[in-house]
Design an enzyme around this catalytic site. Structure first.
Site: not given
Ligand code: SIN
Length: 196
Positions: A27-31, A102
């Site tokens: 799950f990606g929430y930023g870049s 990350e």
């Protein structure tokens, strides 16, 4: 209490609860929403319940430097909140590159994702918590915007990070008062500058 090192690669390497499955959701929430520089088999908008985005993490390696960190996103727990992002179906072979990307304070966390059609799945999320050495913590929107306006690192300006993110969230139809408030203040500080 001693702060956890900001380099999380070693901890993350030893924590892949999906090791026996060929694919897992990230799950990606930023870049990770707008910069998918890794192989994936499918991607679907998804949401996390009980978390919200905050520009509370320092960036030493992408949007700032160890001497002058940028401000990037992490997730903080917020009962009742919903965080819309993008889920990617990935293989174990891309985890090392993701851990490198990350590495500045983010740990792999397992969370329950909900897709648009109501289907649910467990997925990996990179989250930076207050005990990592690169943590910056809360600040007023205006202070965050000024900080972002002055920061840059190997991946580009901190301003572009925020503006790309805000555009990507609009593309997803996501509501996010914090991100859009920082974006507004940032644009007001430097109205003449453009991104891309
Ligand atoms: C993410 O996008 O999911 C993690 C934070 C970032 O890399 O901006």
């Amino acid at each position: 209490m001693r702060a956890m090192s900001h380099d999380t690669r070693e901890i993350n390497r030893s924590s892949d609860p999906f090791a026996d499955t060929t694919r897992r959701w990230l799950f990606g929430y930023g870049s990770l929403i707008w910069k998918a520089d890794f192989a994936y088999a499918a991607r679907r908008p998804a949401r996390l319940h009980g978390w919200e985005r905050r520009f509370w993490q320092g960036s030493h390696d992408h949007r700032g430097t160890p001497q002058a960190p940028g401000r990037v996103l992490t997730l903080v727990e917020a009962p009742g909140a919903r965080c819309l992002g993008m889920a990617y179906s990935i293989g174990a072979d891309v985890l090392e590159a993701l851990d490198l990307r990350e590495k500045n304070g983010y740990l792999r966390v397992i969370a329950s994702l909900e897709f648009d059609d109501g289907e649910r799945a467990q997925g990996l999320v990179y989250i930076a918590t207050a005990d990592n050495a690169a943590w910056l913590g809360p600040a007023a929107d205006e202070v965050i915007a000024r900080h972002v306006a002055g920061a840059a690192g190997p991946s580009g300006s901190n301003r572009d990070y925020v503006l790309h993110l805000a555009d990507a969230l609009r593309g997803l139809g996501a509501e996010d008062a914090h991100v859009f408030a920082v974006e507004r203040r940032l644009r007001a500080l430097q109205p003449e500058a453009t991104t891309q």
